[in-house]
Write an enzyme that holds these catalytic residues in place. Structure first.
Site, PDB file in Angstrom:
ATOM      1  CE  LYS A 198      -4.656   0.860   1.511  1.00  0.00           C
ATOM      2  NZ  LYS A 198      -5.219   0.783   0.162  1.00  0.00           N
TER       3      LYS A 198
HETATM    4  N1  PMP Z   1      -6.205  -4.038  -3.578  1.00  0.00           N
HETATM    5  C1  PMP Z   1      -5.869  -2.742  -3.625  1.00  0.00           C
HETATM    6  C2  PMP Z   1      -4.922  -2.274  -4.674  1.00  0.00           C
HETATM    7  C3  PMP Z   1      -6.423  -1.832  -2.705  1.00  0.00           C
HETATM    8  O1  PMP Z   1      -6.086  -0.540  -2.736  1.00  0.00           O
HETATM    9  C4  PMP Z   1      -7.358  -2.309  -1.742  1.00  0.00           C
HETATM   10  C5  PMP Z   1      -8.002  -1.356  -0.777  1.00  0.00           C
HETATM   11  N2  PMP Z   1      -7.248  -1.195   0.385  1.00  0.00           N
HETATM   12  C6  PMP Z   1      -7.651  -3.684  -1.731  1.00  0.00           C
HETATM   13  C7  PMP Z   1      -7.063  -4.512  -2.669  1.00  0.00           C
HETATM   14  C8  PMP Z   1      -8.563  -4.271  -0.691  1.00  0.00           C
HETATM   15  O2  PMP Z   1      -7.907  -4.331   0.547  1.00  0.00           O
HETATM   16  P1  PMP Z   1      -8.693  -4.248   1.917  1.00  0.00           P
HETATM   17  O3  PMP Z   1      -9.738  -5.303   1.863  1.00  0.00           O
HETATM   18  O4  PMP Z   1      -7.684  -4.508   2.957  1.00  0.00           O
HETATM   19  O5  PMP Z   1      -9.295  -2.894   1.994  1.00  0.00           O
END
Ligand code: PMP
Length: 288
Positions: free
Chosen positions: A154
């Site tokens: 992230k």
């Molecule tokens: N993939 C990406 C590229 C994202 O930005 C997100 C959002 N955080 C997700 C998947 C989903 O992750 P999460 O379920 O932890 O929000």
């Protein structure tokens, strides 16, 4: 005026400013999180979903970027709950913490720099439509690989990749973009993980497919196994396997569980929201 957390204290949002020279602004050297809190009108309470898991992921990701927030998961949870109390939201709310290289020196590197940290909150309804079924398409932009900018972490700069794909998708009339990895395998959406259903099995790309290790993904794998008794597979997925799938959906903190009814202008299954997606969506909304 909303309150934000910045420079180790709570302050009015208008006072939480950074310099134009901030290293992270120029080089994308930051790690962030996206967290949801759900308002329960009957009880007059805000419930934050899996807050420690988000901060645990963030601190692990910070290690990859040599960022030092100087706080542990417990302290980060405590200050976030305090911030939500101060802002007194009475609706579904999004929480955005960010750790960034706050030094004002020129040069992309990670060592020997100072870390800044901020958290802000804002009201947020649906990020993607969760009721109609989305029409999505594969992007001409490939996903950044783990050996370029790890999507797993992230990293702020990595989201240029998402922005390129999302704008291209919108310009082509799609609701959202899907990524292939550099190897040509199915990866994820611009800000969501992806699932498919084939012959009663729930399938999602594995952790080596340059995905973010989503907390919603993990939650849905658990709900599918434990509540629905579905067999689940984390494995490589080919592009055309999506075209053959009975059901496809995207998931994430923002997206929640968002059904997909069309991929690359091909209807998925009956071209309507499938039964497994609908059941998982209901279970997810009940859980949050
Ligand atoms: N993939 C990406 C590229 C994202 O930005 C997100 C959002 N955080 C997700 C998947 C989903 O992750 P999460 O379920 O932890 O929000």
């Amino acid at each position: 005026m909303p309150t934000v957390y910045f420079r180790d204290r709570f302050m009015p949002q208008e006072q939480a400013q950074i310099s134009v020279r901030t290293n992270a602004l120029h080089y994308g050297t930051a790690v962030f999180e996206g967290i949801r809190a759900y308002w329960e009108p009957g009880e007059g309470q805000l419930y934050v979903f899996r807050l420690p898991e988000h901060y645990d992921r963030m601190l692990r990701n910070c290690r990859v970027l040599h960022l030092n927030v100087g706080k542990d998961v417990k302290e980060l949870c405590r200050l976030t709950v305090e911030l939500l109390r101060l802002n007194a939201h009475r609706e579904d709310t999004y929480v955005r913490p960010i750790a960034f290289v706050s030094s004002e020196e020129i040069g992309p590197r990670l060592h020997g720099y100072t870390t800044g940290f901020a958290v802000f909150t804002l009201p947020l309804g649906d990020y993607l439509d969760t009721s109609q079924g989305l029409k999505v398409g594969f992007s001409s932009w490939r996903r950044i690989s783990d050996n370029a900018i790890p999507a797993r972490c992230k990293v702020a700069g990595g989201y240029v990749n998402s922005a390129l794909a999302r704008t291209e998708a919108a310009q082509q009339g799609y609701d959202e973009a899907l990524f292939l990895t550099e190897d040509g395998l199915v990866c994820e959406g611009s800000a969501e993980n992806i699932f498919l259903v084939r012959a009663g099995r729930l399938i999602t790309p594995d952790r080596s497919a340059d995905i973010l290790e989503g907390i919603t993904r993990e939650t849905l794998l658990t709900l599918a196994r434990e509540e629905l008794g579905l067999p689940v597979e984390e494995r490589p997925v080919g592009r055309t396997e999506l075209y053959l799938a009975d059901e496809v959906f995207l998931c994430g903190t923002g997206a929640q569980v968002a059904p997909v009814v069309e991929v690359d202008r091909r209807p998925i299954g009956e071209g309507t929201i499938g039964p497994v997606t609908a059941r998982l969506q209901r279970l997810y909304f009940d859980a949050v």
